[in-house]
Design a protein around this motif. Structure first.
Motif, PDB file in Angstrom:
ATOM      1  N   LEU A 106     -32.594  -6.223 -23.789  1.00  0.00           N
ATOM      2  CA  LEU A 106     -33.936  -6.268 -23.216  1.00  0.00           C
ATOM      3  C   LEU A 106     -34.328  -4.871 -22.726  1.00  0.00           C
ATOM      4  CD1 LEU A 106     -33.706  -9.570 -21.139  1.00  0.00           C
ATOM      5  CD2 LEU A 106     -34.929  -9.240 -23.290  1.00  0.00           C
ATOM      6  N   ALA A 107     -33.355  -4.168 -22.178  1.00  0.00           N
ATOM      7  CA  ALA A 107     -33.597  -2.776 -21.791  1.00  0.00           C
ATOM      8  C   ALA A 107     -33.630  -1.910 -23.048  1.00  0.00           C
ATOM      9  CB  ALA A 107     -32.508  -2.289 -20.850  1.00  0.00           C
ATOM     10  N   GLU A 108     -34.523  -0.923 -23.054  1.00  0.00           N
ATOM     11  CA  GLU A 108     -34.546   0.020 -24.171  1.00  0.00           C
ATOM     12  C   GLU A 108     -33.404   1.014 -24.039  1.00  0.00           C
ATOM     13  OE1 GLU A 108     -37.355   3.564 -26.017  1.00  0.00           O
ATOM     14  OE2 GLU A 108     -38.225   2.104 -24.646  1.00  0.00           O
ATOM     15  N   LYS A 109     -33.116   1.411 -22.806  1.00  0.00           N
ATOM     16  CA  LYS A 109     -31.987   2.304 -22.555  1.00  0.00           C
ATOM     17  C   LYS A 109     -31.520   2.130 -21.123  1.00  0.00           C
ATOM     18  CE  LYS A 109     -34.967   6.305 -21.573  1.00  0.00           C
ATOM     19  NZ  LYS A 109     -35.272   7.718 -21.917  1.00  0.00           N
ATOM     20  N   LEU A 110     -30.319   2.639 -20.868  1.00  0.00           N
ATOM     21  CA  LEU A 110     -29.678   2.480 -19.566  1.00  0.00           C
ATOM     22  C   LEU A 110     -28.901   3.739 -19.252  1.00  0.00           C
ATOM     23  CD1 LEU A 110     -28.429   0.866 -17.152  1.00  0.00           C
ATOM     24  CD2 LEU A 110     -26.719   0.029 -18.785  1.00  0.00           C
ATOM     25  N   GLU A 111     -28.978   4.179 -18.019  1.00  0.00           N
ATOM     26  CA  GLU A 111     -28.218   5.338 -17.545  1.00  0.00           C
ATOM     27  C   GLU A 111     -27.349   4.905 -16.369  1.00  0.00           C
ATOM     28  OE1 GLU A 111     -32.006   8.188 -18.668  1.00  0.00           O
ATOM     29  OE2 GLU A 111     -31.649   7.514 -16.610  1.00  0.00           O
ATOM     30  N   VAL A 112     -26.073   5.272 -16.419  1.00  0.00           N
ATOM     31  CA  VAL A 112     -25.120   4.916 -15.377  1.00  0.00           C
ATOM     32  C   VAL A 112     -24.449   6.173 -14.852  1.00  0.00           C
ATOM     33  CG1 VAL A 112     -23.091   3.540 -14.782  1.00  0.00           C
ATOM     34  CG2 VAL A 112     -24.687   2.704 -16.514  1.00  0.00           C
ATOM     35  N   GLU A 113     -24.462   6.343 -13.547  1.00  0.00           N
ATOM     36  CA  GLU A 113     -23.846   7.503 -12.919  1.00  0.00           C
ATOM     37  C   GLU A 113     -22.725   7.052 -11.986  1.00  0.00           C
ATOM     38  OE1 GLU A 113     -26.756  10.236 -11.208  1.00  0.00           O
ATOM     39  OE2 GLU A 113     -28.321   9.174 -12.341  1.00  0.00           O
ATOM     40  N   ASP A 114     -21.495   7.417 -12.359  1.00  0.00           N
ATOM     41  CA  ASP A 114     -20.328   7.189 -11.508  1.00  0.00           C
ATOM     42  C   ASP A 114     -20.180   5.722 -11.105  1.00  0.00           C
ATOM     43  OD1 ASP A 114     -18.028   8.106 -10.238  1.00  0.00           O
ATOM     44  OD2 ASP A 114     -19.048   8.287  -8.313  1.00  0.00           O
ATOM     45  N   GLU A 115     -20.643   4.823 -11.924  1.00  0.00           N
ATOM     46  CA  GLU A 115     -20.589   3.382 -11.660  1.00  0.00           C
ATOM     47  C   GLU A 115     -21.238   3.008 -10.318  1.00  0.00           C
ATOM     48  OE1 GLU A 115     -16.808   1.608 -13.979  1.00  0.00           O
ATOM     49  OE2 GLU A 115     -16.315   2.761 -12.191  1.00  0.00           O
ATOM     50  N   ARG A 116     -22.117   3.858  -9.836  1.00  0.00           N
ATOM     51  CA  ARG A 116     -22.820   3.596  -8.580  1.00  0.00           C
ATOM     52  C   ARG A 116     -24.315   3.457  -8.774  1.00  0.00           C
ATOM     53  NH1 ARG A 116     -23.623   6.799  -5.038  1.00  0.00           N
ATOM     54  NH2 ARG A 116     -23.391   8.744  -6.223  1.00  0.00           N
ATOM     55  N   ILE A 117     -24.853   4.204  -9.722  1.00  0.00           N
ATOM     56  CA  ILE A 117     -26.300   4.257  -9.919  1.00  0.00           C
ATOM     57  C   ILE A 117     -26.615   3.783 -11.329  1.00  0.00           C
ATOM     58  CG2 ILE A 117     -28.343   5.716  -9.881  1.00  0.00           C
ATOM     59  CD1 ILE A 117     -26.723   7.665  -8.102  1.00  0.00           C
ATOM     60  N   PHE A 118     -27.416   2.741 -11.433  1.00  0.00           N
ATOM     61  CA  PHE A 118     -27.753   2.127 -12.713  1.00  0.00           C
ATOM     62  C   PHE A 118     -29.273   2.148 -12.882  1.00  0.00           C
ATOM     63  CE2 PHE A 118     -23.870   0.437 -11.053  1.00  0.00           C
ATOM     64  CZ  PHE A 118     -23.018   0.270 -12.139  1.00  0.00           C
ATOM     65  N   THR A 119     -29.750   2.852 -13.892  1.00  0.00           N
ATOM     66  CA  THR A 119     -31.192   2.963 -14.124  1.00  0.00           C
ATOM     67  C   THR A 119     -31.546   2.293 -15.446  1.00  0.00           C
ATOM     68  OG1 THR A 119     -31.219   5.083 -12.943  1.00  0.00           O
ATOM     69  CG2 THR A 119     -33.145   4.530 -14.286  1.00  0.00           C
ATOM     70  N   PHE A 120     -32.372   1.258 -15.368  1.00  0.00           N
ATOM     71  CA  PHE A 120     -32.795   0.499 -16.550  1.00  0.00           C
ATOM     72  C   PHE A 120     -34.205   0.927 -16.949  1.00  0.00           C
ATOM     73  CE2 PHE A 120     -29.779  -2.187 -14.310  1.00  0.00           C
ATOM     74  CZ  PHE A 120     -28.933  -2.608 -15.331  1.00  0.00           C
ATOM     75  N   HIS A 121     -34.369   1.199 -18.227  1.00  0.00           N
ATOM     76  CA  HIS A 121     -35.684   1.516 -18.781  1.00  0.00           C
ATOM     77  C   HIS A 121     -36.096   0.360 -19.697  1.00  0.00           C
ATOM     78  CE1 HIS A 121     -35.486   5.778 -17.465  1.00  0.00           C
ATOM     79  NE2 HIS A 121     -34.185   5.614 -17.671  1.00  0.00           N
ATOM     80  N   LEU A 122     -37.137  -0.354 -19.319  1.00  0.00           N
ATOM     81  CA  LEU A 122     -37.575  -1.506 -20.101  1.00  0.00           C
ATOM     82  C   LEU A 122     -38.345  -1.055 -21.338  1.00  0.00           C
ATOM     83  CD1 LEU A 122     -38.861  -3.848 -17.235  1.00  0.00           C
ATOM     84  CD2 LEU A 122     -36.532  -3.644 -18.180  1.00  0.00           C
ATOM     85  N   ARG A 123     -38.493  -1.969 -22.264  1.00  0.00           N
ATOM     86  CA  ARG A 123     -39.282  -1.706 -23.472  1.00  0.00           C
ATOM     87  C   ARG A 123     -40.759  -1.883 -23.131  1.00  0.00           C
ATOM     88  NH1 ARG A 123     -35.780  -1.753 -27.801  1.00  0.00           N
ATOM     89  NH2 ARG A 123     -33.705  -2.562 -27.270  1.00  0.00           N
ATOM     90  N   LYS A 124     -41.522  -0.855 -23.291  1.00  0.00           N
ATOM     91  CA  LYS A 124     -42.950  -0.934 -22.984  1.00  0.00           C
ATOM     92  C   LYS A 124     -43.633  -1.890 -23.945  1.00  0.00           C
ATOM     93  CE  LYS A 124     -43.112   3.663 -20.914  1.00  0.00           C
ATOM     94  NZ  LYS A 124     -43.680   5.038 -20.943  1.00  0.00           N
ATOM     95  N   GLY A 125     -44.500  -2.705 -23.390  1.00  0.00           N
ATOM     96  CA  GLY A 125     -45.208  -3.689 -24.204  1.00  0.00           C
ATOM     97  C   GLY A 125     -44.449  -4.989 -24.397  1.00  0.00           C
ATOM     98  N   HIS A 126     -43.278  -5.110 -23.764  1.00  0.00           N
ATOM     99  CA  HIS A 126     -42.487  -6.335 -23.877  1.00  0.00           C
ATOM    100  C   HIS A 126     -43.180  -7.454 -23.100  1.00  0.00           C
ATOM    101  CE1 HIS A 126     -38.075  -7.989 -24.011  1.00  0.00           C
ATOM    102  NE2 HIS A 126     -38.959  -8.836 -24.510  1.00  0.00           N
ATOM    103  N   ARG A 127     -43.122  -8.681 -23.637  1.00  0.00           N
ATOM    104  CA  ARG A 127     -43.825  -9.803 -23.018  1.00  0.00           C
ATOM    105  C   ARG A 127     -42.930 -11.031 -22.901  1.00  0.00           C
ATOM    106  NH1 ARG A 127     -49.272  -8.853 -22.753  1.00  0.00           N
ATOM    107  NH2 ARG A 127     -49.970  -6.984 -23.860  1.00  0.00           N
ATOM    108  N   TRP A 128     -43.242 -11.819 -21.878  1.00  0.00           N
ATOM    109  CA  TRP A 128     -42.602 -13.118 -21.722  1.00  0.00           C
ATOM    110  C   TRP A 128     -43.056 -14.041 -22.851  1.00  0.00           C
ATOM    111  CZ3 TRP A 128     -38.923 -14.125 -18.057  1.00  0.00           C
ATOM    112  CH2 TRP A 128     -38.812 -13.232 -16.990  1.00  0.00           C
ATOM    113  N   SER A 129     -42.409 -15.189 -22.962  1.00  0.00           N
ATOM    114  CA  SER A 129     -42.711 -16.117 -24.052  1.00  0.00           C
ATOM    115  C   SER A 129     -44.127 -16.674 -23.988  1.00  0.00           C
ATOM    116  CB  SER A 129     -41.710 -17.275 -24.047  1.00  0.00           C
ATOM    117  OG  SER A 129     -41.722 -17.952 -22.794  1.00  0.00           O
ATOM    118  N   ASP A 130     -44.796 -16.550 -22.839  1.00  0.00           N
ATOM    119  CA  ASP A 130     -46.191 -17.002 -22.747  1.00  0.00           C
ATOM    120  C   ASP A 130     -47.173 -15.845 -22.945  1.00  0.00           C
ATOM    121  OD1 ASP A 130     -45.817 -15.586 -20.405  1.00  0.00           O
ATOM    122  OD2 ASP A 130     -46.462 -17.193 -19.057  1.00  0.00           O
ATOM    123  N   GLY A 131     -46.659 -14.664 -23.291  1.00  0.00           N
ATOM    124  CA  GLY A 131     -47.521 -13.532 -23.597  1.00  0.00           C
ATOM    125  C   GLY A 131     -47.815 -12.611 -22.437  1.00  0.00           C
TER     126      GLY A 131
END
Length: 634
Positions: A106-131
């Motif tokens: 679901l995430a387009e990309k993920l960055e992890v620093e020292d197993e302490r900091i987790f940054t999730f980048h979502l896919r732009k334009g992604h939609r729930w099943s109801d749009g």
């Protein structure tokens, strides 16, 4: 020295390990099942339904791009098993690929620093099943308005988000970027997110706000509470917010298929999600299959029904002892029977309860000589040949040969047949007296009769226990199997009433040094050999018992040391010491591992691997192999 653990996952358009990276999104094709709704204006075209950067799946032979359409039938033993939908579909922020590496989903990309900091980048334009848009707002809503709302969660955020009692700092950096950070490492965070048992950091805020006191009109909310016959708005919200159970068809989701049937029912239908984020290299939106149909049947009849061709994909409620029957009926019923190797540390494991309340049994179970005697008396080779055609691995409850942490001694220590040594150890324990039936007597004069508690959900456990009972009779111990309902058995174990139980072994028999070794230490009451020590850990000393065995305490200290370091060499050393302790102490008694799981698949079902790893976590049963890419040939 290897560098400290760092993880950077920066995939762009492709993350599923089915082929090489494809840099650009292919030209999209409309899904036939949606063409009429698109033409009528009920749905936007596919170009407006998927994210700007979808997940593009390429295929490597023998898998191939397929054609959309058709229904996939499967059988369930109880209505609640529709929960398997989010296992079969296996959609997460981050998932495991087929080599058990973390990759974005679901995430387009993920960055992890020292197993302490987790940054999730979502896919732009992604939609729930109801749009409706899937954005950082859905994460904010869950964190601020659900996880930290005392009426919805009186105990606070789930334990998976806590590190030594510390809550994460959660930042919503922009509409598509979310960051979680702790002052200490949280190496269990990604495995929990990618795990089979779904752990959602988000909720469809646009839908659930109508049930939340902070956002809803008070009069409308009161009317909804009354209409649903709930005690409060919080009870109503929790009822509508069950993303795992699949019992609210109105709840939007992100999975490949969405449940459309409202319980109670005996036939449940899940239909494809028009906004699913994965596409194939030809521009076909996935999944290929239009519908999954779950039909409820008596669990005992499911092997027969599968053998009669009533399922297109069946892996639940069938076991290896059904294989011959299933194989014999393949041609007549139009299916193929696949055999996938299981990946648990042990398929069948006995758990002496070190926290048993009976003082006599507790003393025996805590003596390593007694546990060794029980293990040495088991004829694993005979069990393997009798029940598994000699195809299983005769082994302790430990890592499998395919794990980089495997050593032969972990598998064989105290686990080879040696009746003479078993008898000698029991005599050393003062158990030399016997009754008229040859059963040894305990110090209090009671016969040495071990009641093994089992959920009794299949005949396989009964068959194995019967053979072990014959083995133990040769060393003067009588075995009784006591089947009960799963919840009853677990509660008896947790309370210490059960002196021994049977279950499977390590959930993940294929760990690496960076796999969390929590299963090897007293960290959960579901550690059936030490439930009260696990309770102590889980409740921070509020219930259960403190660890009072040196070897178990060393395991706990090693686990804490593993959590505190990011150095892979150090983690490797810790894993090996923990595995060595288990082999030396026989805290659980593994019997066989690596058995084969039969999987019934319609002979027209394409892209399902002939060989695979069948495991709950990691693995999601068949979900690891991307069921959205399975398709039915004409």
């Amino acid at each position: 020295m290897k560098t400290a653990f760092r993880l950077t996952i920066l995939a762009a358009a492709f993350v599923v390990s089915l082929g090489p990276v494809r840099a650009q999104t292919p030209d999209l094709q409309e899904t036939p099942a949606f063409a009429a709704d698109v033409a009528a204006g009920k749905l936007p075209p596919v170009t407006a339904r998927i994210p700007t950067v979808p997940l593009v799946v390429n295929f490597q032979s023998p898998r191939e791009a397929g054609q959309p359409g058709g229904d996939l039938r499967t059988l369930i033993g109880r209505a609640r098993d529709v929960r398997l939908l989010n296992v079969i579909g296996y959609t997460r922020l981050v998932v495991y690929d087929e080599k058990f590496r973390f990759v974005p989903d679901l995430a387009e990309k993920l960055e992890v620093e020292d197993e302490r900091i987790f940054t999730f980048h979502l896919r732009k334009g992604h939609r729930w099943s109801d749009g409706q848009p899937f954005t950082a707002e859905d994460f904010r809503y869950y964190w601020e308005d659900v996880a930290n709302n005392k009426e919805l969660n009186p105990a606070g955020p789930p334990a998976s988000l806590m590190v030594d009692g510390e809550r994460p700092k959660v930042e919503f950096l922009d509409e598509a970027t979310i960051r979680y950070s702790w002052s200490k490492r949280n190496p269990g965070f990604l495995p929990r997110i990618a795990g089979t048992s779904a752990f959602y950091l988000y909720r469809p805020a646009h839908y659930l706000k109508q049930f939340h006191a902070k956002y809803a009109d008070p009069q409308k909310l009161a009317a909804l509470v009354a209409a649903e016959k709930r005690a409060s708005w919080a009870a109503l919200h929790n009822r509508m917010d069950n993303m795992v159970e699949g019992d609210n068809p109105d709840l939007p989701g992100l999975d490949a298929w969405m449940m459309t049937t409202r319980p109670p029912a005996i036939r449940f239908v899940a239909t494809r999600n028009p906004y699913f984020h994965r596409v194939d290299a030809n521009g076909r939106q996935l999944p290929y299959i239009d519908r999954i149909i779950f039909s409820q049947a008596d669990a005992k009849l499911i092997p027969a029904k599968a053998g009669a061709g009533e399922a297109d994909l069946q892996f639940r409620n069938i076991t290896f002892n059904n294989f011959t029957f299933l194989k014999e009926n393949e041609k007549r019923a139009g299916y193929k029977t696949l055999l996938w190797r299981t990946a648990k540390g042990s398929h069948f494991t006995l758990y002496p309860n070190l926290n048993a309340t009976d003082p006599s049994w507790r003393a025996l179970m805590r003596d390593a000589r007694f546990r060794h005697a029980l293990s040495l008396a088991i004829d694993r080779q005979a069990i393997n040949e009798s029940l598994y055609f000699g195809l299983a691995i005769e082994s302790n409850n430990t890592v499998l040969p395919d794990s980089p942490l495997f050593k032969p001694e972990y598998q064989s220590t105290n686990a080879t047949l040696d009746v003479a040594t078993a008898n000698r150890l029991l005599d050393e324990l003062g158990l030399s007296k016997r009754d008229g039936n040859g059963v040894r007597l305990m110090a209090n004069g009671r016969p040495l009769e071990i009641v093994v508690e089992t959920a009794g959900e299949d005949t396989e456990q009964t068959d194995v226990l019967e053979l072990i009972g014959e083995n133990w009779a040769k060393i003067g111990i009588k075995l009784f199997a006591k089947p009960s309902q799963r919840d009853v058995v677990r509660n008896r174990i947790f309370s210490g009433e059960a002196i021994m139980s049977v279950w499977s072994g390590l959930e993940n028999g294929l760990p690496t040094a960076n796999t969390n070794p929590h299963e090897l230490a007293p960290t959960s009451q579901y550690g059936l050999q030490w439930p009260k020590w696990g309770q102590w850990y889980e409740t921070s000393g509020q219930s259960g018992e403190p660890i009072d065995m040196p070897a178990a305490r060393e395991l706990y200290d090693l686990y804490e040391a593993w959590m505190a370091t990011g150095d892979e060499d150090q983690r490797t050393r810790i894993w090996h010491r923990m595995l060595a302790i288990h082999a030396e102490q026989t805290f659980s008694i593994g019997v066989i591992s690596g058995i084969f799981q039969p999987i019934v698949a319609n002979k027209k079902l394409a892209n399902i691997p002939k060989e695979g790893v069948f495991n709950w976590d990691p693995g999601a049963f068949v979900g690891l192999y991307r069921t959205e890419t399975f398709w039915l040939r004409p």
